[in-house]
Design a protein around this motif. Structure first.
Motif, short mmCIF file in Angstrom:
data_model
loop_
_atom_site.label_atom_id
_atom_site.label_comp_id
_atom_site.label_asym_id
_atom_site.label_seq_id
_atom_site.Cartn_x
_atom_site.Cartn_y
_atom_site.Cartn_z
N ASN A 61 -18.26 -17.47 25.28
CA ASN A 61 -18.69 -18.10 26.53
C ASN A 61 -20.02 -18.83 26.39
O ASN A 61 -20.23 -19.88 27.00
CB ASN A 61 -18.78 -17.06 27.64
CG ASN A 61 -17.42 -16.63 28.13
OD1 ASN A 61 -16.40 -17.26 27.83
ND2 ASN A 61 -17.37 -15.55 28.89
N VAL A 64 -19.39 -22.22 24.90
CA VAL A 64 -18.78 -23.11 25.90
C VAL A 64 -19.87 -23.69 26.80
O VAL A 64 -19.90 -24.89 27.07
CB VAL A 64 -17.71 -22.37 26.74
CG1 VAL A 64 -17.24 -23.23 27.89
CG2 VAL A 64 -16.54 -21.95 25.86
N LYS A 65 -20.79 -22.83 27.26
CA LYS A 65 -21.89 -23.29 28.11
C LYS A 65 -22.75 -24.31 27.37
O LYS A 65 -23.16 -25.33 27.92
CB LYS A 65 -22.77 -22.12 28.54
CG LYS A 65 -22.17 -21.26 29.60
CD LYS A 65 -23.13 -20.13 29.97
CE LYS A 65 -22.49 -19.14 30.91
NZ LYS A 65 -23.38 -18.01 31.21
N ASP A 71 -19.89 -23.15 33.36
CA ASP A 71 -19.90 -21.69 33.37
C ASP A 71 -18.47 -21.17 33.27
O ASP A 71 -17.69 -21.33 34.21
CB ASP A 71 -20.55 -21.20 34.67
CG ASP A 71 -20.59 -19.69 34.76
OD1 ASP A 71 -20.32 -19.00 33.76
OD2 ASP A 71 -20.91 -19.19 35.86
N PRO A 72 -18.10 -20.56 32.15
CA PRO A 72 -16.73 -20.06 31.98
C PRO A 72 -16.27 -19.08 33.06
O PRO A 72 -15.07 -19.02 33.35
CB PRO A 72 -16.77 -19.38 30.61
CG PRO A 72 -17.87 -20.06 29.89
CD PRO A 72 -18.91 -20.35 30.95
N SER A 73 -17.17 -18.37 33.67
CA SER A 73 -16.78 -17.39 34.69
C SER A 73 -16.25 -18.07 35.96
O SER A 73 -15.63 -17.42 36.80
CB SER A 73 -17.94 -16.45 35.03
OG SER A 73 -18.98 -17.17 35.64
N TYR A 75 -13.94 -20.26 35.98
CA TYR A 75 -12.59 -20.71 35.69
C TYR A 75 -11.69 -19.52 35.38
O TYR A 75 -12.16 -18.44 35.06
CB TYR A 75 -12.61 -21.71 34.52
CG TYR A 75 -13.50 -22.89 34.83
CD1 TYR A 75 -13.00 -23.98 35.54
CD2 TYR A 75 -14.85 -22.89 34.49
CE1 TYR A 75 -13.82 -25.04 35.87
CE2 TYR A 75 -15.67 -23.95 34.82
CZ TYR A 75 -15.16 -25.02 35.51
OH TYR A 75 -15.97 -26.06 35.86
N ILE A 78 -10.71 -19.94 29.46
CA ILE A 78 -11.07 -21.05 28.57
C ILE A 78 -10.81 -20.63 27.14
O ILE A 78 -11.15 -19.50 26.74
CB ILE A 78 -12.55 -21.45 28.73
CG1 ILE A 78 -12.81 -22.01 30.12
CG2 ILE A 78 -12.96 -22.45 27.65
CD1 ILE A 78 -14.27 -22.36 30.40
N ILE A 95 -8.46 -25.27 29.14
CA ILE A 95 -9.06 -24.59 30.28
C ILE A 95 -8.04 -24.45 31.41
O ILE A 95 -7.31 -25.39 31.72
CB ILE A 95 -10.34 -25.32 30.76
CG1 ILE A 95 -11.03 -24.56 31.88
CG2 ILE A 95 -10.05 -26.74 31.15
CD1 ILE A 95 -12.46 -25.02 32.14
#
Length: 163
Positions: A61, A64-65, A71-73, A75, A78, A95
């Motif tokens: 994560n 990704v950021k 912010d992966p949270s 979605y 991912i 995603i």
């Protein structure tokens, strides 16, 4: 003044054409927002099975950021495979959106990542630059796939089958 049957027929057909066009437009718009029930795990498995992972690594994560600024949270899931080396441009970004309204945000993040990568390889990384220029983004309802490098056609095909 009397209208002939032929004039009435043409007039009725003329009225139907706009209605048919509006109906086709609505069907087109609704199909692009079609939500898939496929889990991110299943979709990732289908897509990644078609990929050559020798030049990429699975991101957490934090990565990704860092690379996409999202912010992966926020979605439903991912999967990101990014280059092992800074000198490569192979990448798979999949995603599952929590809501289709997130499409624009994610597309903007992908565009920003692509522009950054293109700028990095401009002038000396000819092969990498070419991979990036041939990269593919597919937006389908609650899923988005971005692929750079490798056999993009087979990955996109697996993605569409998974939907």
């Amino acid at each position: 003044m009397k209208k002939t049957n032929r004039q009435i027929g043409l007039l009725e057909i003329g009225k139907l054409i706009p209605c048919i066009c509006v109906l086709l437009l609505l069907v087109s718009l609704l199909s692009s927002g079609k939500v898939s029930n496929t889990s991110i795990e299943d979709m990732s498995e289908l897509v990644v099975a078609q990929a050559d992972l020798s030049h990429v690594q699975l991101a957490d994560n934090q990565m990704v950021k860092r690379l996409y600024g999202i912010d992966p949270s926020a979605y439903d899931g991912i999967t990101l495979y990014y280059p092992v080396s800074n000198m490569d441009a192979d990448e798979i970004f999949l995603i599952r959106l929590a809501d289709v309204s997130q499409q624009e945000t994610v597309k903007a993040a992908i565009d920003a990542r692509l522009e950054t990568q293109l700028a990095s390889f401009d002038g000396y990384g000819v092969d990498q630059y070419d991979k990036l220029e041939k990269s593919v983004v597919v937006v389908q309802g609650n899923y988005i796939l971005w692929v750079s490098g490798g056999d993009t056609e087979s990955l996109v095909r697996a993605f569409r089958e998974g939907l």
